[in-house]
Design an enzyme around this catalytic site. Structure first.
Site, PDB file in Angstrom:
ATOM      1  N   THR A  40      14.226 -12.899 -38.797  1.00  0.00           N
ATOM      2  CA  THR A  40      12.766 -12.874 -39.601  1.00  0.00           C
ATOM      3  C   THR A  40      12.787 -11.802 -40.502  1.00  0.00           C
ATOM      4  OG1 THR A  40      11.718 -13.365 -37.391  1.00  0.00           O
ATOM      5  CG2 THR A  40      10.629 -12.247 -39.029  1.00  0.00           C
ATOM      6  N   GLU A  51       6.815 -17.928 -37.249  1.00  0.00           N
ATOM      7  CA  GLU A  51       8.022 -17.868 -36.449  1.00  0.00           C
ATOM      8  C   GLU A  51       8.787 -18.957 -35.814  1.00  0.00           C
ATOM      9  OE1 GLU A  51       9.800 -15.058 -35.622  1.00  0.00           O
ATOM     10  OE2 GLU A  51      11.072 -16.030 -34.097  1.00  0.00           O
ATOM     11  N   ASP A  74      10.132 -19.281 -40.949  1.00  0.00           N
ATOM     12  CA  ASP A  74      10.889 -18.132 -41.262  1.00  0.00           C
ATOM     13  C   ASP A  74      12.413 -18.492 -41.034  1.00  0.00           C
ATOM     14  OD1 ASP A  74      10.947 -18.014 -38.237  1.00  0.00           O
ATOM     15  OD2 ASP A  74      10.800 -15.927 -38.441  1.00  0.00           O
ATOM     16  N   HIS A  75      12.547 -19.334 -39.789  1.00  0.00           N
ATOM     17  CA  HIS A  75      13.995 -19.754 -39.474  1.00  0.00           C
ATOM     18  C   HIS A  75      14.047 -20.897 -38.522  1.00  0.00           C
ATOM     19  CE1 HIS A  75      13.717 -16.992 -36.109  1.00  0.00           C
ATOM     20  NE2 HIS A  75      13.549 -16.056 -36.727  1.00  0.00           N
ATOM     21  N   HIS A 100       8.109 -17.168 -30.537  1.00  0.00           N
ATOM     22  CA  HIS A 100       9.338 -16.699 -30.487  1.00  0.00           C
ATOM     23  C   HIS A 100      10.369 -17.159 -29.341  1.00  0.00           C
ATOM     24  CE1 HIS A 100      12.411 -13.720 -30.394  1.00  0.00           C
ATOM     25  NE2 HIS A 100      12.121 -13.392 -31.725  1.00  0.00           N
TER      26      HIS A 100
END
Ligand code: GP9
Length: 410
Positions: free
Chosen positions: A80, A38, A252-253, A193
């Site tokens: 995600t 994440e 993921d990003h 997150h």
């Protein structure tokens, strides 16, 4: 006409990505364990803050695996879920909305299904509600046999939205040893997150001197997740899975914190929205560990999440013929092109950043070697192909074209 053009594009592409490299089939028959991490950016690998390593475990892993230091996330508003979509289907996400939600009923030639056809058991592990990002439907569509979601995990260590990554990874490994080999396990972490708040007993870094609270929280989270990954690797070694599997970790990003001249951007050495800024915002770590630390080293060629499925298949020696995948194996070093949903793209030599009006001539072209702006001419060669790829992917999704192609026996 469009359908024919798309079919031709894939026929050519499948031929291209079928070309073998010395990496073809070197991990044949091995398990595949992929961990999508994440909001994990690349700039903190090998970096120190106040003399402390931010990611000591990944820095160690870097010496034992293939580390791609110009690997990009290609996600858009599906965040995600877009990263998962890119990884598992090798198609582009939507410009707005999420393919996981809008097109979960489509036909794909996805990695999990392809691996199943090659005798693999497939499973996804994510300790959150199965309906989030429509995963419970999409996983069935792409060929995941079992989805271990929130309810299947012991709630033994609450952290943020869920249980801690340490607990999630430990419990996933415990479930994984019971799978029939060869297997494909796809794990998605969550502890890092946004907004990255960790209870103080989880915060180990001394960040004295830094001002931006969210950036500080982010560094603490990244450090925590690195520790969870380190523990997970040790567990895979103990369970005998480490050297029986291809093990992949990728981000993921981005963190959502990248603003020009912010503390995070300054930390990475970016000035305004220069090339370093764009690279920092786009690059996520990508590690591929092979049994026996084979082929370990730093790989400079550019790549993106769309390339993950073809890369795994290349290592396993599985042909991409008949697969509607748009990425290329990372080991095919020449003519690499990474396209972003914004219309930006990069090659091993240039990075094109479009302007807000989308007109090519108003965009900026950077030379990735000098890091300076260069003439637009240097970026022109790939503009048509980049635009074409996004349009092809959109048409595939909107027209459910893979279903038609399969019906035509293509
Ligand atoms: C939740 C998680 C978060 O299941 O994957 O997704 P994000 O908000 O980062 O898109």
């Amino acid at each position: 006409k469009e359908k024919n053009h798309i079919q031709e594009w894939f026929t050519d592409h499948q031929k291209e990505i079928s070309q073998k490299t010395p990496y073809y089939g070197i991990a044949k028959g091995k398990n595949v364990i992929t961990v999508q991490v994440e909001a994990f950016q690349n700039f903190f690998i090998d970096k120190k803050v106040n003399g402390q390593e931010i990611t000591p475990n990944l820095n160690k892993l870097k010496k034992e695996s293939m580390y791609f230091n110009h690997f990009y996330h290609q996600t858009a508003s599906g965040r995600t879920s877009d990263a998962e979509f890119l990884n598992n289907t090798s198609l582009y996400p939507l410009y707005t909305g999420a393919a996981y939600i809008n097109y979960s009923g489509n036909t794909f030639t996805a990695l999990p299904e392809t691996l199943k056809d090659n005798g693999y058991e497939t499973a996804a592990f994510h300790a959150y509600k199965p309906s989030f990002w429509n995963r419970y439907l999409m996983y069935k569509t792409i060929g995941i046999d079992t989805f271990y979601s929130l309810d299947t995990f012991k709630q033994d260590e609450k952290l943020g939205w869920s249980i801690s990554d340490e607990s999630m990874l430990r419990q996933s490994a415990e479930k994984m040893v019971k799978l029939k080999s060869p297997f494909y396990s796809f794990l998605i972490t969550l502890s890092s997150h946004h907004p990255y708040n960790l209870p103080s007993n989880y915060q180990e870094l001394d960040l004295n001197g830094y001002q931006d609270g969210t950036f500080k929280n982010y560094l603490q989270s990244v450090h925590y997740v690195d520790k969870a990954i380190g523990t997970f690797i040790e567990q895979l070694k103990k369970d005998g899975l480490w050297d029986e599997s291809i093990v992949i970790f990728y981000g993921d990003h981005d963190s959502g914190l990248m603003k020009a001249d912010s503390e995070i951007a300054q930390f990475g050495g970016a000035k305004g929205e220069d090339l370093t800024f764009n690279q920092m915002k786009g690059e996520v770590p990508m590690f591929i560990h092979l049994p026996g630390n084979e082929k370990a080293g730093v790989y400079q060629q550019v790549g993106g999440q769309i390339d993950i499925s073809p890369t795994i298949m290349h290592l396993l020696g599985i042909s991409p013929k008949g697969k509607y995948m748009m990425g290329t194996p990372l080991f095919q070093e020449d003519n690499r092109l990474v396209v972003f949903r914004t219309g930006a793209y990069t090659t091993n030599h240039v990075y094109y950043q479009p302007s807000l009006d989308g007109k090519f001539e108003n965009g900026t072209c950077f030379d990735t070697k000098t890091k300076n702006k260069t003439t637009l001419d240097a970026c022109k060669k790939d503009y048509k192909e980049a635009t074409d790829q996004l349009e092809i992917s959109d048409a595939i999704l909107k027209g459910n074209l893979i279903k038609l192609f399969k019906k035509d026996g293509k």
